[in-house]
Design a protein around this motif. Structure first.
Motif, mmCIF file in Angstrom:
data_model
loop_
_atom_site.group_PDB
_atom_site.id
_atom_site.type_symbol
_atom_site.label_atom_id
_atom_site.label_comp_id
_atom_site.label_asym_id
_atom_site.label_seq_id
_atom_site.Cartn_x
_atom_site.Cartn_y
_atom_site.Cartn_z
ATOM 1 N N GLU A 6 0.827 -1.200 0.000
ATOM 2 C CA GLU A 6 0.000 0.000 0.000
ATOM 3 C C GLU A 6 0.869 1.262 0.000
ATOM 4 O OE1 GLU A 6 -3.289 1.877 2.946
ATOM 5 O OE2 GLU A 6 -3.379 -0.287 2.619
ATOM 6 N N LEU A 7 1.924 1.241 0.798
ATOM 7 C CA LEU A 7 2.848 2.372 0.832
ATOM 8 C C LEU A 7 3.511 2.549 -0.540
ATOM 9 C CD1 LEU A 7 4.244 4.598 2.471
ATOM 10 C CD2 LEU A 7 5.978 2.890 3.117
ATOM 11 N N ALA A 8 3.912 1.456 -1.157
ATOM 12 C CA ALA A 8 4.533 1.515 -2.483
ATOM 13 C C ALA A 8 3.585 2.166 -3.488
ATOM 14 C CB ALA A 8 4.932 0.114 -2.949
ATOM 15 N N GLN A 9 2.329 1.774 -3.468
ATOM 16 C CA GLN A 9 1.342 2.360 -4.383
ATOM 17 C C GLN A 9 1.175 3.851 -4.124
ATOM 18 O OE1 GLN A 9 -2.376 0.220 -4.081
ATOM 19 N NE2 GLN A 9 -1.941 -0.866 -5.986
ATOM 20 N N ASP A 10 1.094 4.222 -2.865
ATOM 21 C CA ASP A 10 0.917 5.635 -2.514
ATOM 22 C C ASP A 10 2.104 6.475 -2.959
ATOM 23 O OD1 ASP A 10 -1.473 4.913 -1.355
ATOM 24 O OD2 ASP A 10 -0.754 5.076 0.722
ATOM 25 N N VAL A 11 3.303 5.962 -2.738
ATOM 26 C CA VAL A 11 4.518 6.691 -3.100
ATOM 27 C C VAL A 11 4.622 6.827 -4.619
ATOM 28 C CG1 VAL A 11 7.045 6.548 -3.048
ATOM 29 C CG2 VAL A 11 5.741 6.109 -0.987
ATOM 30 N N LYS A 12 4.338 5.758 -5.324
ATOM 31 C CA LYS A 12 4.384 5.810 -6.798
ATOM 32 C C LYS A 12 3.366 6.813 -7.334
ATOM 33 C CE LYS A 12 5.736 1.005 -7.473
ATOM 34 N NZ LYS A 12 5.274 -0.311 -7.972
ATOM 35 N N ALA A 13 2.176 6.788 -6.779
ATOM 36 C CA ALA A 13 1.130 7.715 -7.235
ATOM 37 C C ALA A 13 1.525 9.160 -6.946
ATOM 38 C CB ALA A 13 -0.201 7.386 -6.563
ATOM 39 N N TRP A 14 2.089 9.409 -5.766
ATOM 40 C CA TRP A 14 2.533 10.762 -5.399
ATOM 41 C C TRP A 14 3.603 11.253 -6.370
ATOM 42 C CZ3 TRP A 14 7.512 12.022 -3.398
ATOM 43 C CH2 TRP A 14 7.644 13.350 -3.000
ATOM 44 N N ARG A 15 4.579 10.395 -6.646
ATOM 45 C CA ARG A 15 5.665 10.798 -7.545
ATOM 46 C C ARG A 15 5.141 11.052 -8.952
ATOM 47 N NH1 ARG A 15 10.016 8.451 -10.739
ATOM 48 N NH2 ARG A 15 9.463 6.308 -10.240
ATOM 49 N N ALA A 16 4.257 10.205 -9.438
ATOM 50 C CA ALA A 16 3.698 10.385 -10.781
ATOM 51 C C ALA A 16 2.882 11.675 -10.856
ATOM 52 C CB ALA A 16 2.832 9.187 -11.149
ATOM 53 N N LYS A 17 2.081 11.931 -9.835
ATOM 54 C CA LYS A 17 1.244 13.139 -9.814
ATOM 55 C C LYS A 17 2.100 14.398 -9.821
ATOM 56 C CE LYS A 17 -2.161 15.563 -7.052
ATOM 57 N NZ LYS A 17 -2.840 15.648 -5.777
ATOM 58 N N GLU A 18 3.176 14.380 -9.058
ATOM 59 C CA GLU A 18 4.033 15.549 -8.942
ATOM 60 C C GLU A 18 5.050 15.658 -10.076
ATOM 61 O OE1 GLU A 18 3.460 17.923 -6.672
ATOM 62 O OE2 GLU A 18 1.761 16.698 -6.098
ATOM 63 N N GLY A 19 5.251 14.573 -10.819
ATOM 64 C CA GLY A 19 6.166 14.597 -11.951
ATOM 65 C C GLY A 19 7.640 14.577 -11.576
ATOM 66 N N PHE A 20 7.969 13.959 -10.439
ATOM 67 C CA PHE A 20 9.354 13.895 -9.982
ATOM 68 C C PHE A 20 10.050 12.654 -10.498
ATOM 69 C CE2 PHE A 20 7.447 15.952 -6.027
ATOM 70 C CZ PHE A 20 7.778 17.229 -6.422
ATOM 71 N N THR A 21 11.356 12.762 -10.652
ATOM 72 C CA THR A 21 12.162 11.563 -10.858
ATOM 73 C C THR A 21 12.326 10.909 -9.490
ATOM 74 O OG1 THR A 21 14.242 12.716 -10.429
ATOM 75 C CG2 THR A 21 13.477 12.661 -12.732
ATOM 76 N N ALA A 22 12.783 9.670 -9.476
ATOM 77 C CA ALA A 22 13.017 8.998 -8.190
ATOM 78 C C ALA A 22 14.076 9.753 -7.396
ATOM 79 C CB ALA A 22 13.443 7.549 -8.421
ATOM 80 N N GLU A 23 15.086 10.244 -8.075
ATOM 81 C CA GLU A 23 16.151 10.982 -7.390
ATOM 82 C C GLU A 23 15.619 12.270 -6.754
ATOM 83 O OE1 GLU A 23 20.639 12.717 -8.170
ATOM 84 O OE2 GLU A 23 19.515 11.854 -9.833
ATOM 85 N N ALA A 24 14.819 13.022 -7.502
ATOM 86 C CA ALA A 24 14.259 14.267 -6.968
ATOM 87 C C ALA A 24 13.313 13.987 -5.807
ATOM 88 C CB ALA A 24 13.541 15.043 -8.064
ATOM 89 N N ALA A 25 12.491 12.946 -5.932
ATOM 90 C CA ALA A 25 11.563 12.596 -4.856
ATOM 91 C C ALA A 25 12.332 12.224 -3.594
ATOM 92 C CB ALA A 25 10.654 11.453 -5.293
ATOM 93 N N ALA A 26 13.391 11.450 -3.751
ATOM 94 C CA ALA A 26 14.203 11.052 -2.598
ATOM 95 C C ALA A 26 14.826 12.273 -1.934
ATOM 96 C CB ALA A 26 15.289 10.068 -3.040
#
Length: 77
Positions: A6-26
């Motif tokens: 569930e956390l993985a889904q939430d994090v992926k959705a947040w990153r996709a919505k905000e348009g961040f790369t994994a590096e920027a999100a981290a």
């Protein structure tokens, strides 16, 4: 669905919505990129409530704008 999934889904959705790369999100969350990628892969995080609170707090446009400027200049999050 497990808490980690569930956390993985939430994090992926947040990153996709905000348009961040994994590096920027981290960087925005103040965690290593490898840790962030593990969260997205369902390996979990010891403080899921804190992570969710941080993601929610970062939805503020002004906060994001200021942070993006710092990240683009090579500053830390």
């Amino acid at each position: 669905m497990s808490e980690n999934e569930e956390l993985a889904q939430d994090v992926k959705a947040w990153r996709a919505k905000e348009g961040f790369t994994a590096e920027a999100a981290a960087k925005m969350l103040g965690i290593p990129k490898r840790t962030y990628e593990g969260i997205e892969q369902g390996r979990g995080f010891p403080y899921p409530l804190l992570l969710r609170a941080a993601m929610k707090a970062m939805l503020s446009r002004q906060y994001r704008r200021n942070l993006r400027v710092r990240i683009s200049r090579g500053g830390s999050a």
